[in-house]
Scaffold this motif. Structure first.
Motif, PDB file in Angstrom:
ATOM      1  N   LEU A  25      47.835  42.349  42.971  1.00  0.00           N
ATOM      2  CA  LEU A  25      46.449  42.110  42.112  1.00  0.00           C
ATOM      3  C   LEU A  25      45.918  40.294  42.607  1.00  0.00           C
ATOM      4  O   LEU A  25      45.192  39.796  42.887  1.00  0.00           O
ATOM      5  CB  LEU A  25      45.093  42.158  41.004  1.00  0.00           C
ATOM      6  CG  LEU A  25      45.440  43.451  41.090  1.00  0.00           C
ATOM      7  CD1 LEU A  25      44.592  43.882  38.998  1.00  0.00           C
ATOM      8  CD2 LEU A  25      43.545  44.189  41.757  1.00  0.00           C
ATOM      9  N   VAL A  30      45.667  37.474  35.174  1.00  0.00           N
ATOM     10  CA  VAL A  30      45.656  38.949  35.620  1.00  0.00           C
ATOM     11  C   VAL A  30      46.257  40.286  34.479  1.00  0.00           C
ATOM     12  O   VAL A  30      46.937  39.762  34.351  1.00  0.00           O
ATOM     13  CB  VAL A  30      46.233  39.000  36.980  1.00  0.00           C
ATOM     14  CG1 VAL A  30      46.201  39.869  37.295  1.00  0.00           C
ATOM     15  CG2 VAL A  30      46.287  38.364  37.674  1.00  0.00           C
ATOM     16  N   TYR A  70      41.122  38.525  35.497  1.00  0.00           N
ATOM     17  CA  TYR A  70      41.047  38.825  36.228  1.00  0.00           C
ATOM     18  C   TYR A  70      41.922  40.894  35.935  1.00  0.00           C
ATOM     19  O   TYR A  70      42.394  40.837  35.822  1.00  0.00           O
ATOM     20  CB  TYR A  70      42.133  38.950  37.567  1.00  0.00           C
ATOM     21  CG  TYR A  70      41.909  39.827  38.485  1.00  0.00           C
ATOM     22  CD1 TYR A  70      40.698  40.472  39.095  1.00  0.00           C
ATOM     23  CD2 TYR A  70      42.507  39.358  39.892  1.00  0.00           C
ATOM     24  CE1 TYR A  70      40.360  41.166  40.026  1.00  0.00           C
ATOM     25  CE2 TYR A  70      42.327  39.794  41.416  1.00  0.00           C
ATOM     26  CZ  TYR A  70      41.465  40.945  41.565  1.00  0.00           C
ATOM     27  OH  TYR A  70      40.930  41.245  43.181  1.00  0.00           O
ATOM     28  N   LEU A 120      37.556  45.510  38.633  1.00  0.00           N
ATOM     29  CA  LEU A 120      37.726  46.072  39.831  1.00  0.00           C
ATOM     30  C   LEU A 120      36.943  47.647  39.948  1.00  0.00           C
ATOM     31  O   LEU A 120      37.053  47.308  40.556  1.00  0.00           O
ATOM     32  CB  LEU A 120      39.011  46.552  39.715  1.00  0.00           C
ATOM     33  CG  LEU A 120      40.007  45.635  39.144  1.00  0.00           C
ATOM     34  CD1 LEU A 120      41.298  46.433  39.130  1.00  0.00           C
ATOM     35  CD2 LEU A 120      40.626  44.857  40.366  1.00  0.00           C
ATOM     36  N   HIS A 123      38.316  46.987  44.305  1.00  0.00           N
ATOM     37  CA  HIS A 123      40.061  46.833  44.523  1.00  0.00           C
ATOM     38  C   HIS A 123      40.803  46.647  45.589  1.00  0.00           C
ATOM     39  O   HIS A 123      40.874  47.715  46.203  1.00  0.00           O
ATOM     40  CB  HIS A 123      40.264  48.035  43.471  1.00  0.00           C
ATOM     41  CG  HIS A 123      41.446  48.181  42.799  1.00  0.00           C
ATOM     42  ND1 HIS A 123      42.422  48.578  43.682  1.00  0.00           N
ATOM     43  CD2 HIS A 123      41.787  48.745  41.653  1.00  0.00           C
ATOM     44  CE1 HIS A 123      43.212  48.470  42.214  1.00  0.00           C
ATOM     45  NE2 HIS A 123      42.988  49.005  41.375  1.00  0.00           N
ATOM     46  N   THR A 163      46.948  52.709  37.459  1.00  0.00           N
ATOM     47  CA  THR A 163      46.513  52.078  38.944  1.00  0.00           C
ATOM     48  C   THR A 163      47.095  53.344  40.310  1.00  0.00           C
ATOM     49  O   THR A 163      46.478  52.885  41.240  1.00  0.00           O
ATOM     50  CB  THR A 163      46.818  50.669  39.688  1.00  0.00           C
ATOM     51  OG1 THR A 163      46.541  49.957  38.217  1.00  0.00           O
ATOM     52  CG2 THR A 163      46.070  50.368  40.718  1.00  0.00           C
TER      53      THR A 163
END
Length: 386
Positions: free
Chosen positions: A15, A91, A115, A141, A161, A275
């Motif tokens: 990311l 992040v 984020y 996201l 994403h 993820t």
């Protein structure tokens, strides 16, 4: 423009790298400092220390490493204050990131962008309100997240994403991968996670699944793509698995071609929650999700959970076709049976995976570039640098 950016695990590294690439496209003279992995460093990050030091998940695990984490949090906050960047972007990894943000805001006016919206829709909804005191903006996201953050008074932008932009293996690459490794029948990916704590907890369970799968389907080939920080641990474990499992390590696959081909070639995947379910959906690979945690984490999180699924594909697509085994249900026998059922009916998850990719932005502007625009467009001056 000077950006301080932090990430603490491989998904955050991806990311952060995508955001950095977007910022470089819009602001060519941007510079970066912070914490990140190889992808962020390849985009120009000067990392304070190895991000694996802060890649810890679970209440018990965090308590055990608390003193070390606290020192790294203070070191990072001090570095931000000394650097005085135009923006601090943290992040994911809220246990680390939001503590850094709080320390920075206590002594400076540095703008803070987080984020990855915290999962307030899943558990601990009050986190959004607490964030409002030291976070100026959130990049989400998932398309359903902004209203939760804005209700707490934090501007929030859905940016998509990066998984929707990641390259996928071609048919020729898949065929070549199977031929190169002598895989002629069914193939299963085994994905035990990227954090040391989760891999240590899940690998013994997945090992039992591997033995049961081999007994049930002896021609099934198991392939294990291991994340860099845990590759040695995974290598030692799978050496004792039946059926000649294939281990893919970043050191032997620097361009990621084998990993991408494996994701596309697999008939099913057993994966830790996280993820990776989106990566599997992008590759069109049906999956079974399993995750366990310490007894303390089970008790606390179990009482706080507000959703009936923790699988991102299920949540984004608003379906429940992906089997998941979480906490006390993370048992080898039921997991093995679910994998067999998916192998027998692999098409049941396809609609959910396609819908997820569509809702996450497949076919649109790169999420990293969208994230960069969102950061620039909300700068305090109101005058975007681009």
């Amino acid at each position: 423009m000077r950006v301080f950016i932090t990430a603490g695990e491989p998904s955050g590294d991806r990311l952060g790298a995508a955001l950095m690439a977007g910022l470089k496209e819009l602001v060519p003279d941007v510079t970066f400092r912070g914490i990140g992995g190889p992808l962020m460093q390849a985009e120009g990050l000067d990392s304070l220390f190895d991000m694996d030091e802060i890649s810890i998940m679970g209440i018990g695990e965090i308590l055990k490493e608390y003193r070390h984490l606290k020192a790294r949090i203070r070191q990072t906050a001090d570095a931000v204050v000394a650097e005085r960047p135009d923006v601090l972007v943290t992040v994911d990894l809220p246990e680390f990131s939001l503590r850094v943000a709080r320390l920075v805001k206590a002594v400076s006016d540095v703008r803070v962008v987080h984020y990855v919206a915290p999962t307030v829709w899943a558990w601990r909804p009050k986190r959004a309100e607490k964030m409002a005191a030291h976070v100026d903006q959130v990049l989400a996201l998932l398309p359903f997240e902004p209203p939760y953050m804005e209700a707490a008074g934090i501007p929030c932008d859905f940016v998509g994403h990066p998984v929707v932009m990641e390259p996928q293996a071609t048919t020729d690459q898949v065929l070549a991968f199977r031929a190169r490794h002598g895989i002629t029948g069914e193939m299963a990916l085994i994905l035990p996670g990227s954090r040391r704590s989760e891999v240590g907890r899940l690998l013994p369970i997945f090992a039992q699944v591997a033995h049961q799968l081999h007994a049930m389907r002896p021609d099934l080939r198991m392939v294990i793509p291991a994340a860099g920080p845990v590759a040695a641990t995974v290598r030692a474990e799978v050496a004792n698995w039946p059926g000649a499992p294939l281990l893919i390590e970043p050191a032997n696959d620097p361009d990621g071609l084998d990993k991408r081909a494996a994701f596309a070639a697999a008939d099913v995947a057993l994966a830790a929650s996280g993820t990776v379910s989106l990566e599997l959906a992008a590759a069109g690979t049906p999956m079974v999700i399993a995750y366990d945690m310490s007894w303390l984490s089970r008790q606390i999180i179990g009482r706080m959970l507000r959703v009936d699924s923790v699988t991102l594909v299920s949540l984004v697509s608003e379906t429940r076709v992906i089997p998941e085994f979480i906490g006390a249900k993370c048992l080898p026998g039921p997991i093995t049976q679910a994998i067999g059922a998916v192998l027998d009916a692999p098409g049941a998850q396809q609609l959910a995976m396609d819908l997820t990719m569509q809702r996450l932005g497949r076919g649109g502007e790169r999420p990293g570039l969208r994230a960069a625009r969102a950061v620039l467009d909300r700068l305090p001056t109101g005058k975007p640098l681009h």
